[in-house]
Design an enzyme around this catalytic site. Structure first.
Site, PDB file in Angstrom:
ATOM      1  N   MET A 304      -5.556  -2.087  -0.859  1.00  0.00           N
ATOM      2  CA  MET A 304      -4.712  -0.665  -1.468  1.00  0.00           C
ATOM      3  C   MET A 304      -5.798  -0.286  -1.526  1.00  0.00           C
ATOM      4  O   MET A 304      -6.953   0.052  -1.310  1.00  0.00           O
ATOM      5  CB  MET A 304      -4.446  -2.185  -2.585  1.00  0.00           C
ATOM      6  CG  MET A 304      -3.394  -3.062  -2.008  1.00  0.00           C
ATOM      7  SD  MET A 304      -2.406  -3.214  -3.715  1.00  0.00           S
ATOM      8  CE  MET A 304      -4.539  -3.779  -4.652  1.00  0.00           C
ATOM      9  N   ASP A 305      -5.220   1.113  -1.434  1.00  0.00           N
ATOM     10  CA  ASP A 305      -5.386   2.378  -1.726  1.00  0.00           C
ATOM     11  C   ASP A 305      -5.232   2.773  -3.506  1.00  0.00           C
ATOM     12  O   ASP A 305      -4.880   1.738  -4.189  1.00  0.00           O
ATOM     13  CB  ASP A 305      -5.196   4.014  -1.058  1.00  0.00           C
ATOM     14  CG  ASP A 305      -5.435   4.837  -1.733  1.00  0.00           C
ATOM     15  OD1 ASP A 305      -7.032   5.287  -2.123  1.00  0.00           O
ATOM     16  OD2 ASP A 305      -4.662   5.861  -1.861  1.00  0.00           O
TER      17      ASP A 305
END
Length: 608
Positions: A304-305
């Site tokens: 995930m960013d």
């Protein structure tokens, strides 16, 4: 074969069977046989044409068993059995069409809402134009109940129904100057929208393109089902031939054929996968294809960013620390008044916080801004400086800087040549981020990785809050690709991001999901699925939907084929007549489709 043709076949088969039974009851055996045979022949001819077209496309004709069963019934004079097989086949075709239509309902509803024209407002008045003619800068009149045709900016406050985009049932009030996305419905009085981009580049057009292409690629599981059907056909013909050879009774061979139509393989996989895509779409996640849904069902690593994905992506004021003798409210009011002249993201957050607190902000004067450093000017005759410590230090002596929490931005303020206080901003963690990660682990994710271009300290802080197994900070797009490539050596990777810099990683991952509610268009183009709502928890919903759809598809195939094989054995041993076999096979088909449609609903794991 389209739905109209399938309906006509069903009518022909049903009419032939009903009339044939009525004539038989009336004692007119010859006419009864003609009616039953005619109904069967109509369906058989249509089926043979369909098989020939499939072979011409180099697709294996999966309905060849049904064709053999009908042809065998006509050849052996088993008129009633042939008519039942024809009716069952035509009914199965309609059942598949109706089931697929139900499963696609949420997605095709998007296409029906797409506007075709718009009212452009100019010096000459109102002109109705096709949406393809809309250009940035056009002023569009949107009447009550109409759908916004392009992305734009509101020229006055408006009430918008964004349910088609976000799934939220209640209309949302938007202030003047706010951005409005195409696809929303004007739930209030007529409004004027300033177009920001052409219709082809707007949010709703992108969604429509995704929907139109969602079923274009045949999913791997459907191709696998076709390979299984080849083996099933060989086994069916072998068993049918042995039954005839060993008993000398061709009726037994026909009974095996009529119960062996591989409808569980034909129906279960596509219906379950489309139902899973529909389940995700209802939650606000548009999966581009059945193949993407299958890959999503098998991911084990979640990458995930941070900014805009796990966090809100926009700073907000979290604390006001006034100097002795300075009131907190006055520090906020004067600082925000000066910051009205700045376009900085922190300035916008400060002005919004002051307005929410109910402060009336006077206009600043004599404003001078140093890009990236700060702002100075006068408000109500008072000299104010706001910005970094280095900038404000030129305007007033400052006390020694204290410690602050990682991920916090500190803005310093001086008023009339004296230190007035500090303002603290944070890009807050999304409220649903920890719960989403926990749900993803329940859905089968074994490793969670935070991959960010942000500095080490704030990235580590967010990683701890969501329970990430690893944190990679200060990574540019090229380094992000290296992380994705390394993680793929351990399992299938799901990447979730929202920014342009996430697009390469989204494309490289086994499955990419773009948070499109506030992000740019680039991630959505690169991703396999798009979250249309501003809710991170829908990523976990998509995971559950994908795994449930795949599990139900496999279960339906296993149950259907097992029951068919048992029926074939019973028919070969003489326990089932051709008519009984056809009726049992149709019962199996109905059960398989109804079971596959369970993928439309949530599973028990989603609520635990």
């Amino acid at each position: 074969m389209d739905e109209i043709a399938k309906r006509r076949l069903l009518i022909a088969a049903g009419t032939g069977l009903a009339l044939g039974l009525a004539l038989r009851l009336a004692g007119l055996a010859t006419l009864s046989s003609l009616s039953l045979g005619a109904g069967t022949a109509v369906v058989l001819v249509a089926l043979l044409v369909q098989i020939a077209r499939s072979i011409a496309r180099r697709d294996f004709a999966l309905d060849v068993v049904a064709a053999l069963a009908m042809a065998g019934a006509l050849a052996l004079g088993e008129w009633l059995a042939g008519a039942v097989v024809a009716l069952m086949f035509a009914g199965g075709q309609m059942l598949e069409a109706r089931a697929s239509a139900r499963a696609r309902r949420e997605m095709t509803a998007l296409l029906a809402r797409q506007p075709r024209t718009a009212l452009r407002q100019d010096a000459s008045g109102l002109t109705e134009i096709p949406i393809e003619a809309i250009r940035p800068g056009d002023r569009l009149l949107i009447r009550k109940g109409e759908v916004l045709p392009v992305d734009g900016r509101l020229e006055a406050p408006a009430l918008l129904d964004e349910a088609a985009l976000t799934g939220e049932p209640l209309p949302v009030s938007r202030p003047a100057g706010d951005a409005a996305r195409s696809g929303a419905t004007n739930a209030g009085e007529s409004l004027v929208l300033l177009a920001l981009r052409p219709a082809s580049e707007s949010t709703y057009a992108a969604i429509v393109r995704l929907v139109e292409g969602a079923a274009a690629a045949k999913p791997p599981m459907a191709r696998l089902a076709e390979r299984w059907s080849v083996a099933f056909l060989v086994a069916t013909l072998t068993l049918s031939g042995l039954a005839w050879l060993l008993t000398g009774d061709p009726a037994r061979a026909l009974a095996v054929l009529v119960i062996a139509t591989p409808c569980p393989l034909l129906l279960a996989v596509p219906v379950a996968l489309v139902a899973g895509m529909n389940r995700a779409a209802r939650a606000g996640v548009l999966v581009k294809s059945g193949a993407a849904l299958e890959r999503l069902a098998s991911v084990s690593i979640l990458v995930m960013d941070k900014t805009g994905t796990l966090t809100e992506g926009r700073p907000r004021l979290v604390a006001i620390r006034p100097a002795p003798g300075m009131a907190e409210g006055e520090l906020l009011r004067l600082s925000a008044a000066l910051d009205q002249a700045s376009g900085h993201v922190l300035a916008a957050a400060l002005v919004a916080a002051a307005q929410e607190a109910g402060h009336a902000l006077p206009l600043p004067e004599e404003v001078r801004e140093e890009a990236g450093a700060g702002l100075s000017g006068r408000v109500e005759g008072r000299a104010i400086a706001i910005g970094t410590r280095g900038f404000v230090a030129f305007h007033a002596p400052l006390p020694e800087a204290g410690a602050h929490e990682p991920g916090t931005a500190i803005v310093t303020v001086a008023i009339d040549g004296r230190f007035a206080g500090s303002l603290l901003f944070q890009d807050a963690l999304r409220a649903d981020a920890p719960a989403m990660v926990a749900a993803a682990r329940r859905a089968g994710i074994s490793r969670v990785v935070l991959l960010s271009g942000d500095a080490e300290a704030p990235a580590q802080a967010v990683g701890r809050q969501v329970g990430a197994d690893a944190v990679f900070a200060d990574h540019d797009p090229a380094r992000k690709l290296a992380v994705i490539e390394a993680e793929r050596r351990s399992g299938r990777v799901l990447m979730v991001g929202d920014g342009v810099n996430d697009a390469p990683a989204l494309a490289m991952a086994d499955v990419g999901i773009a948070m499109a509610a506030r992000g740019s268009a680039a991630p959505g183009e690169a991703a396999d699925a798009v979250v249309l709502v501003d809710h991170l928890d829908r990523v976990a919903t998509a995971l559950f939907a994908a795994r449930r759809a795949q599990a139900i598809a496999k279960q339906s195939v296993a149950i259907g084929i097992t029951l068919s094989i048992l029926g074939m054995v019973a028919a070969a041993l003489g326990y089932l007549s051709p008519v009984q076999g056809a009726l049992i096979q149709e019962g199996i088909d109905v059960a398989v489709v109804l079971n596959a449609l369970r993928a439309l609903g949530p599973g028990r794991d989603e609520t635990t």
